[in-house]
Design a protein around this motif. Sequence first.
Motif, mmCIF file in Angstrom:
data_model
loop_
_atom_site.group_PDB
_atom_site.id
_atom_site.type_symbol
_atom_site.label_atom_id
_atom_site.label_comp_id
_atom_site.label_asym_id
_atom_site.label_seq_id
_atom_site.Cartn_x
_atom_site.Cartn_y
_atom_site.Cartn_z
ATOM 1 N N ARG A 33 -8.225 1.958 -9.779
ATOM 2 C CA ARG A 33 -6.981 1.336 -10.195
ATOM 3 C C ARG A 33 -7.220 -0.139 -10.438
ATOM 4 O O ARG A 33 -7.846 -0.823 -9.625
ATOM 5 N N ALA A 34 -6.721 -0.657 -11.545
ATOM 6 C CA ALA A 34 -6.987 -2.046 -11.905
ATOM 7 C C ALA A 34 -5.838 -2.985 -11.535
ATOM 8 O O ALA A 34 -6.028 -4.196 -11.461
ATOM 9 N N ASP A 35 -4.668 -2.473 -11.283
ATOM 10 C CA ASP A 35 -3.507 -3.340 -11.056
ATOM 11 C C ASP A 35 -2.942 -3.156 -9.645
ATOM 12 O O ASP A 35 -1.918 -2.539 -9.447
ATOM 13 N N TYR A 36 -3.639 -3.696 -8.676
ATOM 14 C CA TYR A 36 -3.156 -3.635 -7.300
ATOM 15 C C TYR A 36 -2.074 -4.689 -7.085
ATOM 16 O O TYR A 36 -2.109 -5.765 -7.683
#
Length: 55
Positions: A33-36
Amino acid sequence: MTTPAIMLMVLSLLIVWGGLVVSIFVLRARPERADYPAGGDDDHREDDHVVEHDT
């Protein structure tokens, strides 16, 4: 086994194994996942000793 039982077994196997194959392909396409969400500051709790309670 009867014909409806075999058809239901094949259908359920396709759903289970098909879901596994689809999930593998999705994970290979986007492994992380890139958008924490924004997190808190590191408070270095692992640097402290373990608290021992006398019970």
